[in-house]
Structure formats: C-alpha cells, structure tokens
Scaffold this motif. Structure first.
Motif, mmCIF file in Angstrom:
data_model
loop_
_atom_site.group_PDB
_atom_site.id
_atom_site.type_symbol
_atom_site.label_atom_id
_atom_site.label_comp_id
_atom_site.label_asym_id
_atom_site.label_seq_id
_atom_site.Cartn_x
_atom_site.Cartn_y
_atom_site.Cartn_z
ATOM 1 N N LYS A 1 66.628 -39.998 58.357
ATOM 2 C CA LYS A 1 66.753 -40.766 59.443
ATOM 3 C C LYS A 1 67.120 -42.220 58.955
ATOM 4 C CE LYS A 1 64.380 -37.616 62.515
ATOM 5 N NZ LYS A 1 63.465 -37.695 63.681
ATOM 6 N N ILE A 35 60.718 -35.256 53.611
ATOM 7 C CA ILE A 35 60.376 -34.856 54.994
ATOM 8 C C ILE A 35 59.359 -35.644 55.516
ATOM 9 C CG2 ILE A 35 59.805 -32.771 56.340
ATOM 10 C CD1 ILE A 35 61.092 -30.920 54.084
ATOM 11 N N GLU A 44 60.738 -38.659 56.932
ATOM 12 C CA GLU A 44 61.950 -38.657 57.807
ATOM 13 C C GLU A 44 63.026 -39.307 57.091
ATOM 14 O OE1 GLU A 44 60.487 -39.916 61.520
ATOM 15 O OE2 GLU A 44 60.304 -37.704 62.000
#
Length: 289
Positions: free
Chosen positions: A137, A131, A134
């Motif tokens: 992504k 997380i 990220e």
C-alpha cells in the motif's frame, strides 16, 4: 517466485566471490572514455573511484567504507541488481565488524515500531515483514526487491530506521505548498526541472514547483535523521544522491562516502564510487516517457 529467489541468492553468492577479484589495472580512465568498442557487459561490477581516478576492486571499496561514519547509497528503485548489491554490501561490512544503522528512504519513522515488533518474534528472517508493514500500500516497488536488503540487515542485527518525511506531510506539501524556501533557490529550480522530466512534461509548473518543495523537504528530513548518529548507511534513490544542492550537500561538513549504482552503459558523472550494474530494461518499467 521460488526460482526468482534462487536466482537472486545465486547473484549474492557470486558477489561474495568477487571479493577475491584482482585489481583492475588494465583499464585506464572513466567509463565514458573507454572507447566505442567497449562492451558494457565488461563493465559490470567495475567500481570507479573519483579520488583515485581509476578502478578499484570490491575489497578496496569495503576497506574505504569500514571506517566511514556515513555511507550514502544511491539506487534505482525496484531494480534487483541494485538491491542485491546493497544486501551484499551490508553483509560485507558486517563481516568486517561494521554494523551501521540502516536508514532507508522507503521507510518513515512511524513504521519503526512495526519493524521492532516483527523482529521481536522473527529475529532471523524478514520474509513476512512486508505484510506487517503493508508494503503493497506504500507505493514503493514490490517487496520482493527489498527483502534481500532487510534479510541482510536482520542477519547482521542492524538497527533499521525510517528516514523519509512522513507521507501525510509530503501530501500536504504537494497539495498546499509551504512558505519556507532554501537559501539557494537553484536547489528548487533543479528539483522542479527533475520533477517535470519525471512526469514526462505532463504537469504544469505550479505542480512541479510543489513537488520540488516536497523533494527539498524530504532531503532536509533524511539528512537530519542520518546526521543524528555517526554510524549510518543510507539507501535512497539516485536522484537524491546526484541532485545539485540535494542530499549530499547536507553532509559536506561530515565524513561520508557515496556509492552510486549505475548501469554499465551510462556515462560516469557523479562524485561518488560508481558501481556498474546490468542495464535497466525500460520496456519493463512502470513509467517510460
């Protein structure tokens, strides 16, 4: 997810038991010479040593790796049997007192401060690191595949560095190309062919060439990062490891060993320790020509 994590922990626990496996003396020759009646399942976790021209045990492999300054590991991205065995290797090396810097193709240098900040607050477990990075992504396969690798690195307190060329630079090369060329143009020819195959022949030669330039520059950057210190374990995609003139060629003058995680039913062709794993299910792949 809970059951998946339990099953992967079971795999890692089972791998520890393999350290007690006796030498595989009954098998004589490369994987593709075993014969038509051989069951690929029987080859899982067998390791072919190109120097010895025979199989070695997992403890023998660890013996060879403990004092090797640079260890190159080639994987299939997002294939749990490969990432689980990478985690196991990091654990086994740490148990023998070897604590390399973990360099990964899946990370770029700009992400290192994020990792350091996360570890300062969560030094033992990497569960939330995906997380923080990220990860969803980035375009890499799901974080769940790589969490065991990061967990092993956290447990052994290994430094973690990003080895990949920054994504912005990769995109620039894809878009505009670069004037720079390798001395051996066959390197680009090989990568161009590989890129065309990877895209199922659905891209034109100009785009394939720009992608080849990008792959070449990525290899250059990764090699520079890993060569900066003589204590690295590098995890990259298998294509970077076995491509002619690719990443391995940058280490010809440095002491290194390569490990290729290869499916049990594939022919053995690499100049690396070939560690056989379960077969990849292409039907579940995101892309399949």
């Amino acid at each position: 997810m809970h059951n998946n994590r339990l099953s992967r922990r079971t795999v890692l626990s089972g791998a520890a038991a393999l350290l007690a496996t006796p030498a595989i003396s009954q098998v004589k020759g490369p994987f593709d010479d075993i014969g038509p009646d051989a069951d690929p399942k029987d080859l899982i976790d067998k390791i072919w040593d190109p120097e010895k021209q025979g199989f070695i045990t997992i403890p023998e492999l660890i013996d060879r790796l403990v004092d090797t300054p640079i260890i190159l590991i080639g994987e299939r991205h997002g294939f749990a049997p490969h990432q689980d065995r990478e985690a196991f290797l990091l654990q086994a090396l740490a148990d023998r007192g070897r604590y390399p810097t973990l360099a990964m193709e899946m990370l770029e240098p700009a992400q290192e401060p994020v990792i350091q900040a996360y570890r300062a607050k969560n030094p033992e477990y990497a569960r939330g690191l995906g997380i923080a990075l990220e990860w969803s992504k980035t375009g890499w396969p799901d974080w769940s595949y790589y969490e065991p690798v990061f967990d092993a690195a956290f447990a052994a307190k290994l430094p973690i560095v990003g080895a990949d060329l920054p994504l912005a630079e990769q995109r620039r090369i894809e878009r505009d190309g670069i004037e720079e060329r390798p001395n051996d143009l066959s390197i680009l020819e090989g990568w161009q062919d590989a890129m065309m195959k990877a895209h199922c022949g659905l891209i034109d030669e100009e785009r394939a060439f720009r992608l080849a330039l990008k792959q070449w520059k990525r290899d250059e950057h990764i090699a520079e990062i890993v060569s900066a210190a003589q204590n690295h374990t590098l995890i990259v995609g298998l294509s970077h490891l076995n491509h002619d003139g690719g990443l391995k060629a940058r280490f010809l003058n440095q002491t290194h060993r390569s490990i290729a995680f290869i499916e049990a039913n594939s022919p053995g062709t690499l100049e690396a320790y070939e560690w056989r794993t379960p077969k990849f299910n292409k039907e579940k792949a995101l892309t399949n020509c």
